[in-house]
Structure formats: C-alpha cells, structure tokens
Scaffold this motif. Structure first.
Motif, short mmCIF file in Angstrom:
data_model
loop_
_atom_site.label_atom_id
_atom_site.label_comp_id
_atom_site.label_asym_id
_atom_site.label_seq_id
_atom_site.Cartn_x
_atom_site.Cartn_y
_atom_site.Cartn_z
N GLU A 111 0.82 -1.21 0.00
CA GLU A 111 0.00 0.00 0.00
C GLU A 111 0.85 1.26 0.00
OE1 GLU A 111 0.16 -1.66 4.27
OE2 GLU A 111 -0.01 -2.40 2.21
N VAL A 112 2.02 1.20 0.63
CA VAL A 112 2.92 2.36 0.64
C VAL A 112 3.62 2.49 -0.70
CG1 VAL A 112 4.83 3.48 1.85
CG2 VAL A 112 3.20 2.09 3.13
N GLN A 113 3.87 1.36 -1.37
CA GLN A 113 4.48 1.40 -2.69
C GLN A 113 3.65 2.25 -3.65
OE1 GLN A 113 5.42 -2.51 -4.27
NE2 GLN A 113 6.06 -3.24 -2.26
N GLY A 114 2.33 2.15 -3.54
CA GLY A 114 1.44 2.93 -4.39
C GLY A 114 1.59 4.42 -4.15
N HIS A 115 1.71 4.81 -2.88
CA HIS A 115 1.89 6.22 -2.54
C HIS A 115 3.25 6.73 -3.04
CE1 HIS A 115 -1.77 6.11 -0.34
NE2 HIS A 115 -1.31 5.37 0.66
N SER A 122 4.32 12.58 -9.57
CA SER A 122 3.80 13.94 -9.40
C SER A 122 4.73 14.88 -8.66
CB SER A 122 2.48 13.88 -8.63
OG SER A 122 2.71 13.43 -7.29
N LYS A 123 5.70 14.31 -7.88
CA LYS A 123 6.58 15.09 -7.00
C LYS A 123 5.76 15.84 -5.94
CE LYS A 123 10.39 13.81 -8.87
NZ LYS A 123 11.32 12.93 -8.12
N GLU A 124 4.59 15.30 -5.61
CA GLU A 124 3.76 15.90 -4.57
C GLU A 124 3.60 14.93 -3.41
OE1 GLU A 124 0.08 17.02 -6.37
OE2 GLU A 124 0.87 18.93 -7.12
N VAL A 125 3.60 15.48 -2.20
CA VAL A 125 3.46 14.68 -0.99
C VAL A 125 2.19 15.10 -0.26
CG1 VAL A 125 4.42 14.25 1.31
CG2 VAL A 125 5.93 14.30 -0.66
N HIS A 126 1.43 14.09 0.16
CA HIS A 126 0.22 14.34 0.93
C HIS A 126 0.42 13.76 2.33
CE1 HIS A 126 -4.09 15.12 1.50
NE2 HIS A 126 -4.08 14.02 2.25
#
Length: 304
Positions: A111-115, A122-126
C-alpha cells in the motif's frame, strides 16, 4: 569521498557508472547482496551530483514497523491518528533539494508502494491528516538485496514501481566475484583500524591473505571489515596469522565453487552457535531476515 576501493574491472565499471549517474537526476535502483556497499554508492552519487549541497536522507524500509512507514515517509499532521500529538515532517520532505535513499525497498508494504509511485510521478506529498499537497524536489535512489523479479511474481512488489525506479540500474558485485580486491580492501581496513587503536604496525601474512581470498564472504565488505577489526585485537605479534582472523575454512576451497562454500560456511556458523539465529547473524554481520533468506536461498536443512 572517493569511489569504491579496488583494482578489479568490476569495480572500475561500477565507479564509472557512479560518475555517469551522478550527472543525471533520474531515479536509480541499486541491487546487490547485503554488505556490498549499496549505501556507500548512494552517498557517492549524491556527493558527486549537483544536489551535493542538499540533504542526503537515508531510510531503511525494513527497519521501520509496517504501521509507521507511511507516516515516516510522508509525514502527518497533529491529530491524524491516535498518538499523533504534533506535526511530523516525513523523510521525503526532509530530502527536499537533495537525495532520498530508500534502502531495502523490497520490504516496503504494497500500500505504501502505491503512494511512493504517486510521488515519483507527481513530485507531490500528501501528509496524513493534511488537506493539501506539498511539492518536493528530491532525487530518489532505491536499493535492495532482494530478487525483485521474484517479489513481483509473487505480487509483493509493484511492477510499475519497479520500472519507475529502474531508470538507471546499478548492480554492485559481491566480494567473492572480485577476489583481486580483497587484499587491497583488507590492507585498507587494517590501516584504518591501526590508526584508531593506536597499535604498532601490523601486516597480514601470506597465509592470512590466502584464507581471506578463499572465504565465501556472505556478509561481503561489511564482514571483511569486521574480520580485520577482530584480527587487530587478537594478533599477538607484528604479523596477523590465520588464527587471528577467526575464519574457519570449512572445505577445500580449490575444489568447491563459491556458492557451495558459502552454503557450508553459513551452515557451520549456525551449528557452532547452537542454532541461535541472532548470534549466527551477528557473527556473519548480517540481519536475521537476511540470514533466513540465505538459508532459503541455499536450501539449507537445519535440524536443531
């Protein structure tokens, strides 16, 4: 920090790759057995790159509890979950303008691999509990001693993430694949240990060099470094003889291939430590999970 030490053609090629990859900003996937120097390679690439003035942030994906790794990577806001008493900046944000080194990427939960894949695209972090995304500029270098092909076949590693990371592949040769480098490395480690210990000059005997060159080195360079440390402590004269190395030759190295030698050596270490896997792994200078993987790889049948 200079390149990897050695005089072998394999190390020469590896050092050239390191220089070439440092000039790029693409993702890198470093593969190789435990102890071959994957972390050192990542640091070399960072220090030779245009990002050298930025941070080098290293995270071992296998050492963080699975329930915490997403928060550690991406961060979280206060109150995002039970126990989140304050805002936490994740490793990815900490690596902004620099390099993020993800060691043992094969241990990252699916599941973390997907993030992670989303971030690479995207070079974006949520951050957990946040209402917005943050842009982060960092280069990602991943490393593994696992066979990712097997993990992908078993559904334990995302194929799309593999191809996203494997833009610039780098495989570090094992120590037994470059025996010509062993004497060079051993003498270098010996010099370092003598400087730290303050002991008088020590040299390795020809017999000790022979033993070192024919040892299977399941722990690779890390294991060699520890053997030299032990030898400096145990040496009784000005010359290090084989008995000070603490290495048992478990078979005739002239007639047995390296894989068989490694198998026999691991089996003997486990038996000598009365099947205590923690003690055996410590002696080999590898982790318990790595020891279990080697047992599986060599199909060892151990009857305690």
């Amino acid at each position: 920090m200079t390149g990897l030490s050695g005089v072998s053609k394999a190390i020469d090629i590896t050092n050239k790759r390191i220089s070439q990859y440092a000039a790029s900003d693409s993702e890198i996937l470093i593969q190789g057995e435990t102890g071959v120097g994957k972390s050192r390679c990542a640091k070399l690439i960072h220090q030779l790159s245009l990002r050298s003035k930025g941070p080098f942030v290293e995270i071992n994906c296998g050492s963080i509890p699975r329930s915490l790794i997403e928060s550690e990577l991406f961060g979280h806001e206060k109150g995002a979950f039970t126990g989140a008493v304050k805002n936490h900046v994740g490793f990815i944000k900490r690596a902004n303008t620099g390099t993020l080194f993800l060691d043992e990427i094969g241990d990252m939960p699916l599941e973390v691999q997907g993030h992670l894949l989303h971030f690479l695209e995207s070079k974006e972090v949520h951050s957990l509990g946040s209402d917005c995304n943050d842009t982060v500029d960092c280069r990602v270098i991943a490393a593994t001693n696992e066979a990712l092909d097997a993990l992908m076949a078993n559904g334990d590693f995302r194929q799309d993430l593999f191809y996203r990371l494997n833009v610039l592949p780098l495989t570090i040769p094992s120590l037994r694949e470059r025996t010509v480098d062993i004497e060079v490395l051993a003498n270098s480690f010996l010099e370092q240990e003598l400087l730290k210990s303050g002991r008088e000059a020590l040299t390795l005997s020809d017999a000790s060099i022979t033993v070192l060159k024919h040892h299977p080195w399941p722990g690779n360079i890390r294991e060699l470094k520890n053997v030299i440390k032990r030898a400096v402590v145990l040496a009784t004269g000005s010359v290090i003889e084989p008995e000070a190395l603490g290495i048992d030759m478990v078979c005739d190295f002239r007639t047995v291939d390296h894989n068989q030698l490694a198998s026999k050596h691991i089996e003997k270490v486990i038996r000598d430590h009365k099947y205590n896997m923690t003690a055996s792994a410590r002696y080999l200078n590898i982790s318990r999970p790595t020891l279990y993987r080697l047992i599986k790889k060599h199909k060892l049948e151990l009857d305690s």
